[in-house]
Design an enzyme around this catalytic site. Structure first.
Site, short mmCIF file in Angstrom:
data_model
loop_
_atom_site.label_atom_id
_atom_site.label_comp_id
_atom_site.label_asym_id
_atom_site.label_seq_id
_atom_site.Cartn_x
_atom_site.Cartn_y
_atom_site.Cartn_z
N TYR B 154 33.91 39.06 50.91
CA TYR B 154 35.20 39.75 50.73
C TYR B 154 35.39 40.91 51.69
O TYR B 154 36.42 41.03 52.34
CB TYR B 154 35.30 40.29 49.29
CG TYR B 154 36.18 39.45 48.41
CD1 TYR B 154 36.04 38.07 48.36
CD2 TYR B 154 37.17 40.04 47.63
CE1 TYR B 154 36.85 37.31 47.55
CE2 TYR B 154 37.98 39.29 46.81
CZ TYR B 154 37.82 37.93 46.79
OH TYR B 154 38.63 37.17 45.99
N HIS B 270 41.87 37.50 30.91
CA HIS B 270 42.95 36.71 30.30
C HIS B 270 43.41 37.29 28.95
O HIS B 270 44.60 37.51 28.73
CB HIS B 270 42.49 35.27 30.05
CG HIS B 270 41.95 34.59 31.27
ND1 HIS B 270 42.38 34.89 32.55
CD2 HIS B 270 41.02 33.60 31.41
CE1 HIS B 270 41.72 34.12 33.41
NE2 HIS B 270 40.90 33.33 32.76
N ASP B 428 60.04 26.20 14.04
CA ASP B 428 59.24 25.68 15.14
C ASP B 428 60.01 25.49 16.43
O ASP B 428 61.17 25.10 16.43
CB ASP B 428 58.66 24.32 14.70
CG ASP B 428 57.96 23.63 15.84
OD1 ASP B 428 56.82 24.00 16.12
OD2 ASP B 428 58.57 22.75 16.47
#
Lengths: 514, 522
Positions: B154, B270, B428
């Site tokens: 990197y 996440h 729903d």
């Protein structure tokens, strides 16, 4: 144990427990259901068939007998053949049907004649365990004989050992004055807990669901008020006209026929505070309280209409209300009405409740719609439409929340969609009972929650009587609207004026229909 | 008015540039978009797994669907001596090319080029730059550099890009993949290095969960709907559960995983990103920095996670299972013997601000569990002043991220029929039924498109990253120092029972009376 089929009494026992905590249920356990006006239309088309369905489905107590009473000289056989077309009897049910009619008897007599009712009383006593039986009197009668019949029942036909309940059908008078007279008459004969005034909308699945939806869900509590709700719309639409039976309707008009009872009852259930319990009187106390906060409807908040034929329509659609030969010439009776009511209490101050009903409109629909206010501090460049919570009473029972969602795909903009509960898809195998089935069952169980109490009725008439008197005195001509249309454009304008927003960008489609 | 005219216009197929223009407008208000309109997408590490399996296929799908600007070129760069044809052959199995698309694939690869060079070699990058300039309109083109590289190179690569490969007329954007360090310190080192070379608005850190349909939907759901506003707070919400479950283990690739563990792999990025989107205040606008400002603010209100609010697990084989299910994490030959790396974690986090004080945010993730599922679940409080004899269960709003995207509100309704008692049901929105014909793009497609459009909303800003590491680093260091043994759980189970106990302890209520079934399934 639950997998074993329950006996009829067991099922009924469970229901009774649920509906009424099993209190006040006499162990006599024999019931006599008396239909006054057994030869009439209502009895033939609705009461007998409903009793049959309840009997067939094992929802009535084991020992229940049915007694018809009317002026005509009839037999059970004759009643059977008159009712049969409405009873939807399956081939396999002929045995059960015979069992049902073997519990039926019929007696003829005069409504104004004490002698006839003495005879009826003796007949009831003579049935198996008849003198101990509980008695349910269903008055399927024209209003003209109400006074005589109720008086005679009271004096000659009530049981001293079991309980007595009287089921009354509308019309409950035609304005505050006449309704009060009837109520005072009834209450001179029966106590309030013996009187069951039917408004069959209170027997509908989705109307009965309103209390659970509102008070069983934490998510609705904080938004069910003037802070979040912009307006409430209660709708009843029929796609057909009077079809040659306008003579009866013309006496009443759409306000008495639908708005003052069905729509106002739904309004009460939507607007009421949470009751102390689900007991009948706690609930009805709250409903009355809502009505007390409503001032009489003013003429300026109402649009009345009367349908005219559509020259391009087919069949009945070509005919206007005034073309119905049974309707008086030049009648000003409205077949359509939109009215805006305000509930002046802390929860609802300033929120318009729009009641809409009419015949010969573009669709068949009864629904309740809460439209929420705009999202404050919009960050989506005014692309968001108002949320709505819709409870669809008929046809196709459903609950859905119209809301914004990200347009699916590579986009980031909001788009209208819905959270849906369509009964037919979700509860495919559940048969929803007819309103009358539920209500008659309630009477057996002694649950008055879904019946109209005297004070409710009085308040309802108080709200509409000034308007009704005004239009009848002034013979206010209703606005003509075309058969099959949305009704007069003025009604939509009124709704817009009080704050309902209709964008026309969204149409609910049953998301389960492929 | 013009609605009919525009409706007619809509029905004409749009040219690729028109579609892209609309998207750009939607995503970025069309600001800051240079009219040069030529773009070069440079894949650093073009020979690697990520490039082959994900980047090239994604670029192909975007190209195929007409979502990229007309004049876009793709340049691969890696150490190996490769050709475009070799790359094509390597990528093809992952590209899902339809039979009718052969011509289109040709067109795609005609716009592809490859340059080989060394990552630490100035000359190689000078050569790359020359190559880029030599492409049609290359000197004016905007450049997107995708770093599909191991962390070890990197530093060199970013330095060399900065020194030798930057466009001078168009813009430059650098897309970076995780890992972004392995703790607060190492991540800060990397961020400092990057920010010495690029400005924040040139850096696009990918967290591919931010590219998922339902994660992106969270903002519209929360801030586009009046009905959720008044209930989205500590007064109404009892707890928030963020779940990521995988039904499989490391499958022989545990060596790489073992260096990181489930917290770094899933929870710190996440799940924490989803938490931010659920918890944040309404931003001043939908502009990238306004949104990220609010997300950072949430993270700043979270204290570092402590071990008593966490349960760590490691899966063991199920002797009665089949195939892989028989194998424990430690049976993976690439996993170091006796590794104490967690393959499962449940953590309870509190956001100490006015909206959320006291509400547990439960983060759950793990491998080798009983199902594949990623979801956000808000559990509401009990109805106060119950009148239904305690028959009501708590409402829940569930956003199902994968699989089978859906939103549903678990709620009470009258038991249908002659009854009057409450029963559980749901409102729903299942995408598979409601949006039958809509193809939901893959997360990478959206994110790469965002980079083209210059929308950074769905990318991780440096300060977000720093705060995320601040929350988890103390726990990670402690676990690694003390070699805390994770609790064993069976392959295919719900994870350690201790995790469910933790959930219960902090107030999540599981009645077990309800199971969501897709209501549209016949």
């Amino acid at each position: 144990m639950a997998s074993l089929p329950l006996s009829r009494s067991e099922v009924f026992g469970q229901l009774r427990k649920e509906l009424y905590d099993d209190r006040e249920f006499h162990q006599a356990d024999t019931h006599t259901f008396i239909i006054l006006g057994a030869s009439g239309d209502l009895a033939r088309k609705k009461i007998y068939p409903t009793l049959w369905w309840l009997f067939r489905d094992g929802l009535l107590p084991e020992e229940t007998y049915f007694v018809g009473f009317a002026r005509s000289n009839l037999t059970v056989e004759a009643i059977r053949s008159a009712c049969l077309p409405y009873m939807k009897v399956a081939d396999s049910e002929s045995k059960q049907l015979s069992a049902f009619f073997s519990r039926n008897t019929y007696l003829s007599g005069k409504y104004g004649d004490a002698e006839s009712f003495l005879k009826l009383g003796s007949h009831l006593d003579a049935l198996p365990s008849g003198s101990e039986a509980n008695r349910l009197f269903y008055l399927a009668l024209p209003p003209s004989v109400y006074q005589d019949v109720t008086k005679n029942i009271r004096h000659h036909c009530i049981t001293r050992k079991g309980w007595n309940r009287v089921i009354v059908e509308k019309p409950f008078g035609r304005d505050l004055q006449t309704s009060e007279e009837l109520s005072i008459h009834l209450s001179s004969l029966f106590t309030e807990d013996q009187i069951y005034r039917i408004d069959h909308y209170l027997g509908k699945e989705m109307v009965q669901n309103l209390m659970v939806l509102r008070f069983g869900n934490r998510i609705f509590g904080p938004i069910w008020n003037r802070e979040s709700i912009a307006c409430v719309v209660l709708t009843f639409k029929e796609p057909f006209g009077t079809q040659g039976r306008g003579g009866y309707f013309d006496d009443f008009g759409i306000i008495r026929d639908v708005m003052q009872n069905h729509l106002l009852q739904m309004l009460s259930l939507v607007a009421m505070e949470k009751p102390a319990s689900t007991s009948s009187d706690d609930v009805r106390d709250e409903k009355v309280k809502v009505l007390k906060s409503i001032t009489p409807v003013s003429v300026s908040n109402v649009v009345l209409g009367q349908y005219v034929g559509d020259p391009e329509g087919k069949g009945d659609a070509k005919l206007g209300y005034l073309d119905d030969p049974t309707v008086p010439k030049g009648s000003c009776t409205p077949t359509f009405a939109t009215a805006v009511l305000y509930v002046h209490n802390e929860r609802w101050d300033g929120v318009p409740f729009v009641l809409r009903c009419g015949k010969a409109l573009n669709e068949r629909k009864a629904e309740l719609r809460l439209q929420f206010t705009d999202v404050p501090g919009d960050i989506f460049n005014s692309q968001c439409r108002r949320n709505e919570l819709v409870v669809r009473v008929q046809p196709d029972e459903a609950i859905y929340a119209k809301m914004m969602s990200k347009k699916p795909g590579v986009y980031f903009s909001p788009e209208e969609t819905e959270l849906d509960l369509t009964y037919r898809s979700r509860y495919r195998d559940v048969k929803l009972p007819d309103a009358y089935e539920r209500l008659i069952l309630d009477v057996f169980c002694g649950s008055q929650m879904h019946f109209v109490r005297s004070d409710e009725l009085r308040e309802a008439w108080r709200i509409f009587t000034p308007l009704l008197h005004h239009i009848e005195k002034e013979k206010t001509p209703p606005i003509p609207y075309t058969y099959g249309s949305r009704g007069p454009a003025e009604a939509d304008q009124l709704m817009k004026q009080v704050g309902f927003r209709y964008e026309g960008t969204y149409k609910w489609v049953n998301p389960h229909a492929v | 008015m013009g609605s009919r005219a525009s409706a007619e216009k809509m029905s004409l197929p749009l040219s690729r540039s028109e579609v892209f223009g609309q998207l750009r407008k939607d995503l970025y208000d069309d600001e800051e978009f240079h009219q040069t309109d030529v773009h070069i997408f440079i894949i650093m590490g073009a020979s690697g797994d990520l490039a082959k399996k994900k980047i090239y296929p994604t670029l192909w799908w975007l190209f195929r669907d007409g979502l990229l600007p007309e004049d876009t070129y793709f340049v691969g760069f890696a150490r190996s001596d490769l050709t475009v044809d070799a790359i094509r052959a390597a990528c093809l199995p992952h590209m899902k090319v339809g039979e009718s698309e052969a011509e289109r694939v040709d067109a795609f690869f005609k716009r592809n080029f490859y340059v080989s060079g060394k990552y630490d070699d100035d000359a190689s990058f000078t050569k790359l730059h020359e190559y880029l300039l030599g492409l049609p309109s290359g000197s004016e083109a905007n450049r997107l550099f995708y770093l599909a590289l191991p962390p070890s190179v990197y530093h060199n690569v970013t330095k060399n890009i900065r020194n030798h490969c930057m466009a001078t007329k168009g813009w430059n954007r650098v897309i970076v993949e995780k890992p972004f360090g392995h703790d607060l310190q190492s991540s800060e080192d990397l961020s400092n290095h990057l920010s010495s070379l690029f400005t924040e608005d040139q850096i696009y850190r990918i967290d591919h969960y931010l590219g998922k349909e339902m994660v992106q939907n969270l903002m519209v759901l929360r801030f586009g709907n009046r009905i959720f506003g008044p209930i989205w707070n500590r007064d109404s919400i009892a707890s928030v559960v963020l779940t990521f479950k995988e039904p499989f283990g490391t499958q022989g690739r545990g060596g790489y995983f073992d260096e990181f563990g489930i917290i770094r792999d899933v929870m710190q990025n996440h799940l924490l990103q989803m938490l931010c989107l659920v918890a944040m205040e309404k931003p001043a606008s939908t502009s990238s920095d306004d949104v990220r400002d609010e997300k950072v603010k949430v993270l700043k209100c979270i204290s570092p996670l402590t071990l008593d609010n966490a349960v760590l697990g490691q899966y063991v084989g199920n002797p009665e299972g089949e195939g892989d299910a028989k194998l424990s994490y430690l049976d993976d030959p690439t996993v170091p013997k006796g590794s104490t790396t967690a393959t499962f974690a449940t953590a309870v986090i509190y956001v100490n601000n006015e909206r959320w004080d006291g509400v547990p945010f439960i983060l759950r993730c793990g491998k080798a569990l009983n199902e594949r599922k990623a979801e956000v679940r808000l559990q509401f409080k009990d109805v106060p002043g119950d009148i239904f004899g305690s028959q009501c269960r708590r409402n829940e709003l569930v956003v199902r991220v994968q699989p089978n995207e859906a939103i549903y509100a678990k709620m009470m309704t009258k038991k249908p029929g002659v009854y009057f008692s409450p029963e559980e049901t749901e409102l729903d929105l299942t995408y598979g039924s409601r949006y039958k014909d809509v193809k939901l793009p893959d997360a990478y497609e959206r994110l790469i498109l965002d980079v083209f459009c210059g929308s950074q909303m769905h990318f991780v800003r440096s300060d977000e990253l720093r705060e995320a590491w601040r929350i988890f680093t103390p726990l990670l260091h402690q676990v690694e120092k003390e070699k805390t043994p994770p609790i064993k759980y069976t392959y295919g189970s719900r994870g350690p029972p201790e995790a469910d106990e933790l959930l219960q302890r902090v107030g999540f209520r599981y009645a077990g009376t309800y199971k969501w079934v897709e209501p549209h399934r016949l």
